[in-house]
Motif scaffolding. Sequence first.
Motif, PDB file in Angstrom:
ATOM      1  N   LEU A   1       4.437  11.306  -2.071  1.00  0.00           N
ATOM      2  CA  LEU A   1       3.013  11.312  -2.310  1.00  0.00           C
ATOM      3  C   LEU A   1       2.506  11.850  -3.738  1.00  0.00           C
TER       4      LEU A   1
ATOM      5  N   HIS B   1       0.927  -1.196  -0.038  1.00  0.00           N
ATOM      6  CA  HIS B   1       0.175  -0.139  -0.086  1.00  0.00           C
ATOM      7  C   HIS B   1       0.829   1.194  -0.255  1.00  0.00           C
TER       8      HIS B   1
ATOM      9  N   ILE C   1       8.007   8.730   8.900  1.00  0.00           N
ATOM     10  CA  ILE C   1       8.178   8.060  10.198  1.00  0.00           C
ATOM     11  C   ILE C   1       9.713   7.612  10.435  1.00  0.00           C
TER      12      ILE C   1
ATOM     13  N   SER D   1       8.431  13.199   2.105  1.00  0.00           N
ATOM     14  CA  SER D   1       7.238  12.417   2.048  1.00  0.00           C
ATOM     15  C   SER D   1       6.315  13.235   1.201  1.00  0.00           C
ATOM     16  N   VAL D   2       6.311  14.508   1.074  1.00  0.00           N
ATOM     17  CA  VAL D   2       5.304  15.032   0.315  1.00  0.00           C
ATOM     18  C   VAL D   2       5.632  14.686  -1.346  1.00  0.00           C
TER      19      VAL D   2
ATOM     20  N   MET E   1       4.140   7.187   4.182  1.00  0.00           N
ATOM     21  CA  MET E   1       3.954   7.951   5.835  1.00  0.00           C
ATOM     22  C   MET E   1       4.906   7.203   6.343  1.00  0.00           C
ATOM     23  N   LEU E   2       5.302   5.633   6.208  1.00  0.00           N
ATOM     24  CA  LEU E   2       6.084   5.168   7.066  1.00  0.00           C
ATOM     25  C   LEU E   2       7.649   5.718   6.691  1.00  0.00           C
TER      26      LEU E   2
ATOM     27  N   PHE F   1       0.662   4.480   0.268  1.00  0.00           N
ATOM     28  CA  PHE F   1       0.487   5.602   0.785  1.00  0.00           C
ATOM     29  C   PHE F   1       1.008   5.147   2.368  1.00  0.00           C
ATOM     30  N   ALA F   2       0.772   3.984   2.623  1.00  0.00           N
ATOM     31  CA  ALA F   2       1.398   3.364   3.846  1.00  0.00           C
ATOM     32  C   ALA F   2       2.928   3.606   3.913  1.00  0.00           C
TER      33      ALA F   2
END
Lengths: 203, 103
Positions: A79, A35, A45, A75-76, A41-42, A37-38
């Motif tokens: 995306l 996935h 993190i 991260s942006v 985001m990870l 998107f996950a």
Amino acid sequence: MNNDFVPTLTPIVLLDLSLLTMLIFVAFTMLKSRHLFAVAMLSGIYSLLSAAFFVSLDAVDVAFTEAAVGAGISSVLMLGAMLLTSRREKPVISNRAPVALAVVFAVGSVLFYATIDMPAFGDPNAPANVSIGQEYVERTPDEIAVPNIVTAVLASYRGFDTLGETMVIFTAGVAVMLLLGAGSVRGGKPVDDVPVGDPKDGE
Amino acid sequence: MFGAATAAIVIAMALALIRACAGPSLYDRVLAGNSFGTKTVLLLGSMGFLSGRPDFLDIALLYALINFVGTIAILKFFRYRTFAVSMDGAAAVKPVFGEGDRQ
């Protein structure tokens, strides 16, 4: 040179261990997840975790760059790249996996073998702490008069190198902005390279 | 005392990490990432006092700013699908991922 330095288990070392454990956990989860998107985001993190780890290693400037670039911008950008492609990664062909696994294990074991030669963590007799590094520590207050020695090395002793690096990063940033089409507004209309009536991929 | 606080923050970080990995929805992950950034700020603060050098507290403040701006950027990105909002106005505004976004 006496080499009887033994690293002790202070609370900071325990903190480092827990941060590194979480880093490994995040890395494996990013590998397993399809996935996207996950994964984006990870990865943010992951950057925050490694920034905290860098602060605990006293590399504050590296930590700050990691937080700003890794957790903030990239991260942006991930995306943005994800919206241009697909939201899910295709499953990996599993019969190719053993070869890749063997290569990874070979390289990893070589790297682990190389760490045996490294001095212990925090060893005051490590080469980084005795040879030319000590020279910079002693000469910076007289020659540069900047409280932070890392800043003195970055901005003065190797100033031209830093200037070149900054230019490279600026060029890369401009290229990414052009590729992602930030501000691609001409005459009030968004620019789109997909012809009108052509169904977009993934919608 | 700072050791106990640091341990509690690390446990909270682990919990937020589990939520970010498990999902299931988009907003769970965004919220987990944001709260993880907050925990990192707290961790930097308590780490400075734990090691006896609270000089890096301003770095923690800057992390808080980056975390805030990053979360706003991610959410704005999902709303408008781009960094620069199109001058068409409301025509380009459509949510990319809806409520039913599940893994």
